[in-house]
Enzyme design. Sequence first.
Site, short mmCIF file in Angstrom:
data_model
loop_
_atom_site.label_atom_id
_atom_site.label_comp_id
_atom_site.label_asym_id
_atom_site.label_seq_id
_atom_site.Cartn_x
_atom_site.Cartn_y
_atom_site.Cartn_z
N ARG A 55 0.85 -1.22 0.00
CA ARG A 55 0.00 0.00 0.00
C ARG A 55 0.87 1.25 0.00
O ARG A 55 0.46 2.31 -0.46
CB ARG A 55 -0.97 -0.01 1.19
CG ARG A 55 -1.87 1.22 1.25
CD ARG A 55 -3.16 0.99 2.02
NE ARG A 55 -2.99 0.31 3.28
CZ ARG A 55 -2.51 0.89 4.40
NH1 ARG A 55 -2.16 2.15 4.39
NH2 ARG A 55 -2.36 0.20 5.50
N TYR A 114 -14.30 15.52 -17.99
CA TYR A 114 -15.00 14.24 -17.79
C TYR A 114 -16.06 14.41 -16.70
O TYR A 114 -15.77 14.97 -15.63
CB TYR A 114 -13.95 13.21 -17.40
CG TYR A 114 -14.47 11.83 -17.14
CD1 TYR A 114 -15.30 11.18 -18.05
CD2 TYR A 114 -14.09 11.14 -16.00
CE1 TYR A 114 -15.76 9.90 -17.81
CE2 TYR A 114 -14.54 9.85 -15.75
CZ TYR A 114 -15.37 9.24 -16.66
OH TYR A 114 -15.81 7.98 -16.42
N ASP A 186 -5.66 17.38 -16.59
CA ASP A 186 -5.93 15.99 -16.93
C ASP A 186 -5.59 15.85 -18.41
O ASP A 186 -6.28 16.40 -19.27
CB ASP A 186 -7.40 15.67 -16.66
CG ASP A 186 -7.76 14.22 -17.00
OD1 ASP A 186 -7.04 13.59 -17.78
OD2 ASP A 186 -8.80 13.74 -16.50
N LYS A 211 -6.51 4.41 -20.27
CA LYS A 211 -6.80 4.76 -21.66
C LYS A 211 -5.58 4.50 -22.56
O LYS A 211 -5.16 3.38 -22.68
CB LYS A 211 -7.24 6.22 -21.74
CG LYS A 211 -8.24 6.62 -20.67
CD LYS A 211 -9.57 5.90 -20.81
CE LYS A 211 -10.51 6.36 -19.71
NZ LYS A 211 -11.65 5.54 -19.53
N1 PLP Z 1 -10.07 11.59 -17.11
C1 PLP Z 1 -10.62 11.46 -18.31
C2 PLP Z 1 -10.40 12.52 -19.34
C3 PLP Z 1 -11.40 10.33 -18.62
O1 PLP Z 1 -11.97 10.23 -19.84
C4 PLP Z 1 -11.59 9.34 -17.64
C5 PLP Z 1 -12.41 8.15 -17.89
O2 PLP Z 1 -13.06 8.02 -18.91
C6 PLP Z 1 -11.01 9.54 -16.38
C7 PLP Z 1 -10.25 10.66 -16.15
C8 PLP Z 1 -11.18 8.54 -15.30
O3 PLP Z 1 -10.31 7.47 -15.49
P1 PLP Z 1 -10.60 6.03 -14.88
O4 PLP Z 1 -11.77 5.47 -15.60
O5 PLP Z 1 -9.30 5.32 -15.09
O6 PLP Z 1 -10.89 6.23 -13.43
#
Ligand code: PLP
Length: 410
Positions: A55, A114, A186, A211
């Site tokens: 952890r 998102y 992000d 992704k």
């Molecule tokens: N950030 C973006 C731009 C995303 O498209 C996503 C998920 O689709 C996330 C964060 C969240 O990622 P996770 O699904 O790995 O938690």
Amino acid sequence: MDITTLAVHAGERQAGGDFSTVSTPIHNSTTFFYPQFERLDRVAGGEEAGFMYSRYANPTVAALEQALLALETGGAPAGAVSFAYGSGMAAIHAAVLAAGLRQGDRVLCSTEVYGATTALLMNVVAPLGLQLDLARPTDPAAWQAALARRPRLVLVEAISNPLLRVLDLAAAVRDAHAAGAKLLVDATFASPILCRPLALGADYVVQSTTKFIAGHGDAMGGVVTAAETEAPALFALRKLAGGVLGPFEAWLTLRGLKTLPLRVERQCQSALRLARELERWPAIERVHYPGLPSHADHAIAAAQFQGRFGGVLSFELRGARREDVLAFMNRLRLCLGGTSLGDVQSLLLYPVMASHRDLSPAQRERTGIRENLVRLSVGLEDPADLLADLEQALAPAAPVANAAPVAATR
Ligand code: PLP
């Protein structure tokens, strides 16, 4: 070194001893021990580097963190750190909490992020006593007005979903810092291949490694990269909140990451080809892709991403209502209807049904997400095969009464 070389070698061969492994093993152990207890004591006290409990840190996860750090910093990792978490959302959560916000502080979040990120801020972060402002960075007046309220943290995405709006990252850093805020970018849609926001001055860069980075649709994960000064907070959030990445997921992600530059290069080429073709099809009303001169952010994307425009595009089916879009998706044979992106397989998402389901039609209309819009994450298939699949799925729909058959018009 070039990013392709870094992707193959960074983080590997840390085992030591008189041999090394070509591939980092999956250290599937919760706990680590040493021949002398004094050594464990020094590791526990932070006087010696080492592993104690998964952890806190795990060798396979650490290898992935080193590899990501190399990619996010262009091979110059001094002064920066990367911490991996169990998902992209866990990484965003950690980065937001690491910013050291206090009761009453304001957080400004772009409306073009998102949906789960906004929901996290609304439902988890704001109730801790923070003020949340939402504004659209592509509306300069609204964005500047929100910045004037002096947020402590600003959240944006490098490329937005699903309309692929591209943010001028240097300007976003400048504006956030001028307002006295830290900036969290992000960069999941861009991946470290298109941009490295840390070099532009961003305070936290988040990747959902689920992704493009893992890239094969088989491993969840997220990574935050930031200045070394953020390490204690990012480490404590993993250790205490416990949102760890498992060693197997780390290994899959490290494996996927080796081909990231090649995959993204190809995905960008294919997405551009598809976008150009689709833009000419009468059955398609509009294509959203920053690689097209018709896209509002084409110029900034061209300058910022050095000629690459990403592996995701979206398009509107002319005159299509919900049932027409669903029928089109049902007819697809190659593109899979799936909510993720960045994978080797092409994935098609219907935002009205998935990511933007909770918005009212009027709210969606305001954000430009119409009922006829679909998002396509372009995989590694031959683009001609993808086009053929889209064509056969579109042709029977013939949503416009007098539309010429697609095949005859391209
Ligand atoms: N950030 C973006 C731009 C995303 O498209 C996503 C998920 O689709 C996330 C964060 C969240 O990622 P996770 O699904 O790995 O938690």
